[in-house]
Design a protein around this motif. Structure first.
Motif, PDB file in Angstrom:
ATOM      1  N   PRO A  63       0.832  -1.203   0.000  1.00 57.85           N
ATOM      2  CA  PRO A  63       0.000   0.000   0.000  1.00 57.85           C
ATOM      3  C   PRO A  63       0.869   1.256   0.000  1.00 57.85           C
ATOM      4  CG  PRO A  63      -0.014  -1.042   2.159  1.00 57.85           C
ATOM      5  CD  PRO A  63       0.755  -1.957   1.248  1.00 57.85           C
ATOM      6  N   VAL A  64       0.359   2.311  -0.581  1.00 55.03           N
ATOM      7  CA  VAL A  64       1.064   3.594  -0.638  1.00 55.03           C
ATOM      8  C   VAL A  64       0.632   4.438   0.557  1.00 55.03           C
ATOM      9  CG1 VAL A  64       1.275   5.748  -1.938  1.00 55.03           C
ATOM     10  CG2 VAL A  64       1.350   3.548  -3.134  1.00 55.03           C
ATOM     11  N   ASN A  65       1.609   4.934   1.293  1.00 50.98           N
ATOM     12  CA  ASN A  65       1.338   5.791   2.441  1.00 50.98           C
ATOM     13  C   ASN A  65       1.190   7.226   1.945  1.00 50.98           C
ATOM     14  OD1 ASN A  65       2.057   7.712   4.598  1.00 50.98           O
ATOM     15  ND2 ASN A  65       2.342   5.867   5.836  1.00 50.98           N
ATOM     16  N   PRO A  66      -0.003   7.821   2.099  1.00 52.56           N
ATOM     17  CA  PRO A  66      -0.243   9.161   1.546  1.00 52.56           C
ATOM     18  C   PRO A  66       0.648  10.255   2.140  1.00 52.56           C
ATOM     19  CG  PRO A  66      -2.295   8.188   2.356  1.00 52.56           C
ATOM     20  CD  PRO A  66      -1.192   7.258   2.719  1.00 52.56           C
ATOM     21  N   LEU A  67       0.974  10.154   3.426  1.00 51.77           N
ATOM     22  CA  LEU A  67       1.825  11.170   4.042  1.00 51.77           C
ATOM     23  C   LEU A  67       3.227  11.142   3.431  1.00 51.77           C
ATOM     24  CD1 LEU A  67       2.454  13.352   6.121  1.00 51.77           C
ATOM     25  CD2 LEU A  67       2.973  11.527   7.750  1.00 51.77           C
ATOM     26  N   TRP A  68       3.819   9.956   3.332  1.00 57.12           N
ATOM     27  CA  TRP A  68       5.159   9.840   2.751  1.00 57.12           C
ATOM     28  C   TRP A  68       5.152  10.189   1.267  1.00 57.12           C
ATOM     29  CZ3 TRP A  68       9.166  10.263   5.630  1.00 57.12           C
ATOM     30  CH2 TRP A  68       9.135   9.816   6.941  1.00 57.12           C
ATOM     31  N   LEU A  69       4.050   9.875   0.583  1.00 58.33           N
ATOM     32  CA  LEU A  69       3.929  10.250  -0.827  1.00 58.33           C
ATOM     33  C   LEU A  69       3.891  11.770  -0.972  1.00 58.33           C
ATOM     34  CD1 LEU A  69       3.641   9.321  -3.755  1.00 58.33           C
ATOM     35  CD2 LEU A  69       1.164   9.254  -3.394  1.00 58.33           C
ATOM     36  N   ALA A  70       3.192  12.450  -0.073  1.00 60.28           N
ATOM     37  CA  ALA A  70       3.140  13.916  -0.102  1.00 60.28           C
ATOM     38  C   ALA A  70       4.522  14.517   0.152  1.00 60.28           C
ATOM     39  CB  ALA A  70       2.132  14.423   0.920  1.00 60.28           C
ATOM     40  N   ILE A  71       5.254  13.944   1.098  1.00 57.95           N
ATOM     41  CA  ILE A  71       6.616  14.423   1.374  1.00 57.95           C
ATOM     42  C   ILE A  71       7.497  14.195   0.148  1.00 57.95           C
ATOM     43  CG2 ILE A  71       8.682  14.048   2.799  1.00 57.95           C
ATOM     44  CD1 ILE A  71       6.685  13.327   5.108  1.00 57.95           C
ATOM     45  N   PHE A  72       7.352  13.022  -0.472  1.00 53.70           N
ATOM     46  CA  PHE A  72       8.113  12.734  -1.686  1.00 53.70           C
ATOM     47  C   PHE A  72       7.776  13.748  -2.782  1.00 53.70           C
ATOM     48  CE2 PHE A  72       8.773  10.671  -5.769  1.00 53.70           C
ATOM     49  CZ  PHE A  72      10.092  10.273  -5.658  1.00 53.70           C
ATOM     50  N   ALA A  73       6.497  14.087  -2.930  1.00 48.62           N
ATOM     51  CA  ALA A  73       6.082  15.067  -3.935  1.00 48.62           C
ATOM     52  C   ALA A  73       6.731  16.428  -3.669  1.00 48.62           C
ATOM     53  CB  ALA A  73       4.561  15.185  -3.964  1.00 48.62           C
ATOM     54  N   LEU A  74       6.829  16.813  -2.413  1.00 49.54           N
ATOM     55  CA  LEU A  74       7.500  18.072  -2.069  1.00 49.54           C
ATOM     56  C   LEU A  74       8.981  18.022  -2.446  1.00 49.54           C
ATOM     57  CD1 LEU A  74       5.888  18.939   1.387  1.00 49.54           C
ATOM     58  CD2 LEU A  74       5.535  20.109  -0.805  1.00 49.54           C
ATOM     59  N   LEU A  75       9.586  16.869  -2.247  1.00 45.15           N
ATOM     60  CA  LEU A  75      10.992  16.711  -2.637  1.00 45.15           C
ATOM     61  C   LEU A  75      11.163  16.881  -4.146  1.00 45.15           C
ATOM     62  CD1 LEU A  75      12.118  13.703  -0.410  1.00 45.15           C
ATOM     63  CD2 LEU A  75      12.668  16.136  -0.105  1.00 45.15           C
ATOM     64  N   GLN A  76      10.165  16.477  -4.914  1.00 43.90           N
ATOM     65  CA  GLN A  76      10.253  16.628  -6.366  1.00 43.90           C
ATOM     66  C   GLN A  76      10.231  18.096  -6.762  1.00 43.90           C
ATOM     67  OE1 GLN A  76      11.249  13.703  -7.804  1.00 43.90           O
ATOM     68  NE2 GLN A  76      11.071  13.393  -5.602  1.00 43.90           N
ATOM     69  N   LEU A  77       9.531  18.912  -5.979  1.00 43.30           N
ATOM     70  CA  LEU A  77       9.558  20.356  -6.228  1.00 43.30           C
ATOM     71  C   LEU A  77      10.964  20.916  -5.996  1.00 43.30           C
ATOM     72  CD1 LEU A  77       6.170  21.427  -4.597  1.00 43.30           C
ATOM     73  CD2 LEU A  77       6.682  21.108  -7.037  1.00 43.30           C
ATOM     74  N   LEU A  78      11.640  20.424  -4.964  1.00 53.73           N
ATOM     75  CA  LEU A  78      13.023  20.830  -4.713  1.00 53.73           C
ATOM     76  C   LEU A  78      13.905  20.394  -5.878  1.00 53.73           C
ATOM     77  CD1 LEU A  78      15.303  22.009  -2.993  1.00 53.73           C
ATOM     78  CD2 LEU A  78      15.373  19.828  -1.743  1.00 53.73           C
ATOM     79  N   TRP A  79      13.683  19.182  -6.391  1.00 53.98           N
ATOM     80  CA  TRP A  79      14.463  18.676  -7.522  1.00 53.98           C
ATOM     81  C   TRP A  79      14.303  19.592  -8.737  1.00 53.98           C
ATOM     82  CZ3 TRP A  79      12.890  16.004 -12.153  1.00 53.98           C
ATOM     83  CH2 TRP A  79      13.948  15.399 -12.847  1.00 53.98           C
ATOM     84  N   VAL A  80      13.069  19.997  -9.029  1.00 56.94           N
ATOM     85  CA  VAL A  80      12.813  20.890 -10.156  1.00 56.94           C
ATOM     86  C   VAL A  80      13.513  22.231  -9.937  1.00 56.94           C
ATOM     87  CG1 VAL A  80      10.996  22.208 -11.335  1.00 56.94           C
ATOM     88  CG2 VAL A  80      10.654  19.782 -10.831  1.00 56.94           C
ATOM     89  N   TRP A  81      13.500  22.735  -8.715  1.00 55.96           N
ATOM     90  CA  TRP A  81      14.163  23.999  -8.396  1.00 55.96           C
ATOM     91  C   TRP A  81      15.673  23.883  -8.616  1.00 55.96           C
ATOM     92  CZ3 TRP A  81      14.748  26.333  -2.842  1.00 55.96           C
ATOM     93  CH2 TRP A  81      15.129  27.683  -2.928  1.00 55.96           C
ATOM     94  N   ILE A  82      16.248  22.771  -8.177  1.00 54.56           N
ATOM     95  CA  ILE A  82      17.686  22.541  -8.367  1.00 54.56           C
ATOM     96  C   ILE A  82      18.005  22.493  -9.856  1.00 54.56           C
ATOM     97  CG2 ILE A  82      19.540  20.838  -8.102  1.00 54.56           C
ATOM     98  CD1 ILE A  82      18.183  20.107  -5.368  1.00 54.56           C
ATOM     99  N   LEU A  83      17.241  21.726 -10.626  1.00 51.42           N
ATOM    100  CA  LEU A  83      17.484  21.629 -12.065  1.00 51.42           C
ATOM    101  C   LEU A  83      17.329  22.980 -12.747  1.00 51.42           C
ATOM    102  CD1 LEU A  83      15.789  18.280 -13.142  1.00 51.42           C
ATOM    103  CD2 LEU A  83      18.212  18.766 -12.849  1.00 51.42           C
ATOM    104  N   ALA A  84      16.300  23.720 -12.373  1.00 51.28           N
ATOM    105  CA  ALA A  84      16.066  25.032 -12.982  1.00 51.28           C
ATOM    106  C   ALA A  84      17.208  25.995 -12.659  1.00 51.28           C
ATOM    107  CB  ALA A  84      14.738  25.605 -12.507  1.00 51.28           C
ATOM    108  N   THR A  85      17.752  25.889 -11.464  1.00 48.93           N
ATOM    109  CA  THR A  85      18.836  26.778 -11.049  1.00 48.93           C
ATOM    110  C   THR A  85      20.147  26.431 -11.734  1.00 48.93           C
ATOM    111  OG1 THR A  85      17.812  27.131  -8.883  1.00 48.93           O
ATOM    112  CG2 THR A  85      20.166  27.611  -9.066  1.00 48.93           C
TER     113      THR A  85
END
Length: 160
Positions: A63-85
């Motif tokens: 099963p997918v844990n929604p809280l950890w999935l949300a945290i992972f999604a936030l990390l992807q925003l950081l990844w996009v910011w790093i790539l954009a920078t």
């Protein structure tokens, strides 16, 4: 089904990162950049491959844990910011190009934002599927590999 989608996303993301990194590395080297500390790179690839394989094998059908999935999604925003920078200077290797270092975006807040992100991803992604032991084991292994990587990065003569 949700676990399979998450695992597929992780696999496609990592493959995409490798393609982008290879592209950026080739372009940087063509512009006269120099690679430093390449000896440890296969160790990084092996670690990430084993991490992803463990998530795929042991996480399948979990099963997918929604809280950890949300945290992972936030990390992807950081990844996009790093790539954009970092743009065309982002790569998975230690590549140094003459000229000023990037000093904006997440780099102004963290010395190694990409390493910080990877540390978090290695911990968070397995937890999305309840694989706490994968998070612990690979966090320890990553800390060992990251020690080698940071030693190599900190030995680089920036501003040649």
């Amino acid at each position: 089904m949700a676990a399979a989608l998450f695992i597929a996303f992780l696999a496609l993301q990592r493959l995409g990162e490798l393609v982008l990194a290879r592209h950026n590395t080739s372009r940087l080297l063509a512009r006269g950049a120099i690679e430093h500390g390449p000896v440890h790179y296969p160790l990084i690839v092996a670690l990430h491959t084993a991490w992803l394989a463990c998530i795929a094998v042991f996480g399948w059908g979990q099963p997918v844990n929604p809280l950890w999935l949300a945290i992972f999604a936030l990390l992807q925003l950081l990844w996009v910011w790093i790539l954009a920078t970092l743009g065309p200077r982002w790569t998975t290797r230690i590549i140094v190009l003459d000229g000023p270092l990037v000093r904006r975006g997440p780099v102004r807040l963290l010395r190694h934002p990409n390493h910080t992100l990877v540390v978090a991803e290695i911990t968070v992604a397995p937890r999305v599927l309840g694989l706490v032991w994968v998070a612990v084991v690979f966090s320890i292994l990553n800390a060992l590999v990251l020690t080698i990587r940071l030693r190599a990065e900190n030995a680089v003569p920036y501003g040649r």
